[in-house]
Design an enzyme around this catalytic site. Sequence first.
Site, PDB file in Angstrom:
ATOM      1  N   ASN A 240       0.871  -1.177   0.000  1.00 47.15           N
ATOM      2  CA  ASN A 240       0.000   0.000   0.000  1.00 47.15           C
ATOM      3  C   ASN A 240       0.911   1.232   0.000  1.00 47.15           C
ATOM      4  O   ASN A 240       1.488   1.567   1.022  1.00 47.15           O
ATOM      5  CB  ASN A 240      -0.888  -0.030   1.250  1.00 47.15           C
ATOM      6  CG  ASN A 240      -1.729   1.234   1.387  1.00 47.15           C
ATOM      7  OD1 ASN A 240      -1.772   2.067   0.475  1.00 47.15           O
ATOM      8  ND2 ASN A 240      -2.396   1.376   2.514  1.00 47.15           N
ATOM      9  N   TRP A 241       0.998   1.848  -1.155  1.00 47.47           N
ATOM     10  CA  TRP A 241       1.949   2.974  -1.291  1.00 47.47           C
ATOM     11  C   TRP A 241       1.381   4.267  -0.712  1.00 47.47           C
ATOM     12  O   TRP A 241       2.068   5.277  -0.665  1.00 47.47           O
ATOM     13  CB  TRP A 241       2.333   3.159  -2.757  1.00 47.47           C
ATOM     14  CG  TRP A 241       3.086   1.992  -3.344  1.00 47.47           C
ATOM     15  CD1 TRP A 241       3.423   0.820  -2.699  1.00 47.47           C
ATOM     16  CD2 TRP A 241       3.596   1.859  -4.679  1.00 47.47           C
ATOM     17  NE1 TRP A 241       4.103  -0.008  -3.558  1.00 47.47           N
ATOM     18  CE2 TRP A 241       4.223   0.604  -4.780  1.00 47.47           C
ATOM     19  CE3 TRP A 241       3.568   2.694  -5.803  1.00 47.47           C
ATOM     20  CZ2 TRP A 241       4.840   0.163  -5.956  1.00 47.47           C
ATOM     21  CZ3 TRP A 241       4.174   2.255  -6.980  1.00 47.47           C
ATOM     22  CH2 TRP A 241       4.801   1.009  -7.048  1.00 47.47           C
ATOM     23  N   LYS A 242       0.126   4.240  -0.315  1.00 48.19           N
ATOM     24  CA  LYS A 242      -0.538   5.420   0.259  1.00 48.19           C
ATOM     25  C   LYS A 242      -0.315   6.647  -0.645  1.00 48.19           C
ATOM     26  O   LYS A 242      -0.258   6.492  -1.857  1.00 48.19           O
ATOM     27  CB  LYS A 242      -0.049   5.643   1.697  1.00 48.19           C
ATOM     28  CG  LYS A 242      -0.214   4.377   2.556  1.00 48.19           C
ATOM     29  CD  LYS A 242      -0.018   4.589   4.028  1.00 48.19           C
ATOM     30  CE  LYS A 242      -0.219   3.261   4.762  1.00 48.19           C
ATOM     31  NZ  LYS A 242      -0.072   3.367   6.215  1.00 48.19           N
TER      32      LYS A 242
ATOM     33  N   HIS B 266      -9.506   1.189   4.974  1.00 46.79           N
ATOM     34  CA  HIS B 266      -8.232   1.398   5.683  1.00 46.79           C
ATOM     35  C   HIS B 266      -8.472   2.328   6.869  1.00 46.79           C
ATOM     36  O   HIS B 266      -9.291   3.254   6.786  1.00 46.79           O
ATOM     37  CB  HIS B 266      -7.197   2.000   4.727  1.00 46.79           C
ATOM     38  CG  HIS B 266      -5.813   1.949   5.303  1.00 46.79           C
ATOM     39  ND1 HIS B 266      -5.367   2.862   6.220  1.00 46.79           N
ATOM     40  CD2 HIS B 266      -4.797   1.074   5.121  1.00 46.79           C
ATOM     41  CE1 HIS B 266      -4.122   2.556   6.575  1.00 46.79           C
ATOM     42  NE2 HIS B 266      -3.756   1.479   5.920  1.00 46.79           N
TER      43      HIS B 266
ATOM     44  N   GLU C  10      -6.868   4.739   7.928  1.00 40.17           N
ATOM     45  CA  GLU C  10      -6.663   6.161   7.613  1.00 40.17           C
ATOM     46  C   GLU C  10      -7.915   6.752   6.971  1.00 40.17           C
ATOM     47  O   GLU C  10      -8.246   7.914   7.187  1.00 40.17           O
ATOM     48  CB  GLU C  10      -5.422   6.317   6.718  1.00 40.17           C
ATOM     49  CG  GLU C  10      -4.146   6.092   7.519  1.00 40.17           C
ATOM     50  CD  GLU C  10      -3.000   5.482   6.746  1.00 40.17           C
ATOM     51  OE1 GLU C  10      -3.006   5.523   5.502  1.00 40.17           O
ATOM     52  OE2 GLU C  10      -2.078   4.948   7.405  1.00 40.17           O
TER      53      GLU C  10
ATOM     54  N   GLU D 142      -5.149  -4.791  10.673  1.00 44.61           N
ATOM     55  CA  GLU D 142      -4.147  -3.739  10.861  1.00 44.61           C
ATOM     56  C   GLU D 142      -4.419  -3.003  12.176  1.00 44.61           C
ATOM     57  O   GLU D 142      -5.250  -2.087  12.212  1.00 44.61           O
ATOM     58  CB  GLU D 142      -4.201  -2.743   9.706  1.00 44.61           C
ATOM     59  CG  GLU D 142      -3.901  -3.340   8.349  1.00 44.61           C
ATOM     60  CD  GLU D 142      -3.342  -2.302   7.389  1.00 44.61           C
ATOM     61  OE1 GLU D 142      -2.345  -2.599   6.728  1.00 44.61           O
ATOM     62  OE2 GLU D 142      -3.883  -1.186   7.299  1.00 44.61           O
TER      63      GLU D 142
ATOM     64  N   GLY E 127       2.753   2.492  10.813  1.00 43.02           N
ATOM     65  CA  GLY E 127       3.707   3.592  10.642  1.00 43.02           C
ATOM     66  C   GLY E 127       4.403   3.998  11.931  1.00 43.02           C
ATOM     67  O   GLY E 127       5.038   5.043  11.991  1.00 43.02           O
TER      68      GLY E 127
ATOM     69  N   SER F  55       3.688  -1.938  10.425  1.00 40.19           N
ATOM     70  CA  SER F  55       5.137  -2.002  10.650  1.00 40.19           C
ATOM     71  C   SER F  55       5.741  -3.372  10.332  1.00 40.19           C
ATOM     72  O   SER F  55       6.664  -3.832  10.991  1.00 40.19           O
ATOM     73  CB  SER F  55       5.486  -1.594  12.087  1.00 40.19           C
ATOM     74  OG  SER F  55       5.092  -0.254  12.304  1.00 40.19           O
TER      75      SER F  55
ATOM     76  N   GLY G 254       3.030  -1.012   4.300  1.00 38.72           N
ATOM     77  CA  GLY G 254       3.089   0.417   4.019  1.00 38.72           C
ATOM     78  C   GLY G 254       4.532   0.845   3.742  1.00 38.72           C
ATOM     79  O   GLY G 254       5.051   0.678   2.636  1.00 38.72           O
ATOM     80  N   GLY G 255       5.183   1.374   4.764  1.00 40.01           N
ATOM     81  CA  GLY G 255       6.535   1.929   4.613  1.00 40.01           C
ATOM     82  C   GLY G 255       7.520   1.030   3.887  1.00 40.01           C
ATOM     83  O   GLY G 255       8.239   1.479   2.981  1.00 40.01           O
TER      84      GLY G 255
HETATM   85  P1  13P Z   1       3.177   0.499   7.721  1.00 42.39           P
HETATM   86  O1  13P Z   1       3.711  -0.779   7.134  1.00 42.39           O
HETATM   87  O2  13P Z   1       3.904   1.725   7.242  1.00 42.39           O
HETATM   88  O3  13P Z   1       3.069   0.423   9.212  1.00 42.39           O
HETATM   89  O4  13P Z   1       1.674   0.678   7.168  1.00 42.39           O
HETATM   90  C1  13P Z   1       0.802  -0.384   7.235  1.00 42.39           C
HETATM   91  C2  13P Z   1      -0.426  -0.046   6.474  1.00 42.39           C
HETATM   92  O5  13P Z   1      -1.180   0.838   6.862  1.00 42.39           O
HETATM   93  C3  13P Z   1      -0.697  -0.789   5.240  1.00 42.39           C
HETATM   94  O6  13P Z   1      -1.976  -0.553   4.772  1.00 42.39           O
END
Ligand code: 13P
Length: 255
Positions: free
Chosen positions: A10-12, A96, A98, A168, A174, A214, A235-236
Site C-alpha cells: 500500500n503505497w498510500k 483502511h 486512515e 491492521e 507507521g 510495521s 506500508g513503509g
Molecule cells: P506500515 O507498514 O507503514 O506500518 O503501514 C501499514 C499499512 O497501513 C498498510 O496498509
Amino acid sequence: MIRKKLIAGNWKMNKSSAEAVTLAKDIVEAIGRETSVDIVLCPPFTALESVGRVLEGQSVKLGAQNVHPEKSGAFTGEVSAEMLRGLFTTHVIVGHSERRSYFGETDAFINKKVLTSLANQLKPILCVGETLVEREGGTTLAVVQRHVEGGLLGVTKEQITTVIIAYEPVWAIGTGKVASTEQAQEVHAYIRDLLTKLYGAPLAQKVRILYGGSMKPANAPELLAQKDIDGGLIGGAALESRSFVDLVKSAVAAG
Ligand code: 13P
C-alpha cells in the site's frame, strides 16, 4: 496448501507517476514471475495506469487504494469500480484505518464499497483493526467483530473466498511498533472463527487474512509462520524495492 500467501504494497499518498514506474520496474525485475505467492501493488490513483503498463504480462497484480460505491455521477474527486477495472486493476483496499479516521468512513459505507468491488470483479482487501485506546480498553475483539461483520454484510458464500481481510492494528501502523506474533495470531484466529460462524469452516479456511502494521523483512518470517497469518499489507517497507522484495521472499519461504 489451502491458502496461497499474499503480499500487498500500500503505497498510500507516495510516489509520482514516474517514481511509481521506477519502483514497479525494480520489483518486477526481481520477482515479476513469482507465482508461489500472490503479489499486489497499490499505487495512488494517479499512477495506476503507468504502473499497470509495467505489470502487463507479469504475475504481479494491480490494486487501488479506494473506490466509490456508485457507478458514476456527481461525486467530485471519486473513482468508480468500473473505472478501476478499465485500468486492469484486480484488487482494491477498502476501509483502511486512515480512511476511517481522516475521512469518517463508517462500516456501512465500507460495506457498500465491498459489495461494489465484488459486483465488478475487483477483489476487496477489507481492513479492520483497533486503535490503541480500544486495545487498552479491552475492546479489541469487539471492534474487530464490528468491522468484519459490518464490512461483510450481504457478501454471499459464493463471494467470500475472493474477499481478503487485513488485520491492521492502528497503533502499529507507521509507528515501528509491530504487534507481537501472539497478539496478531490471536486476532487472526478470532477473525477466522467469525468467518466460520458466518460462512462455515470449509469456506472460512480459504479466506486470506493479512497482517499490516510495521511489517518489515526483520519481523515478517515470524509473523508469516503463524497458522492464520496469510500474508501482509505493507506500508513503509513497500516504498523501497529491496525491502518489498525481501518481504515477498519471506512469504515464499513461509509457503
Ligand atoms: P506500515 O507498514 O507503514 O506500518 O503501514 C501499514 C499499512 O497501513 C498498510 O496498509
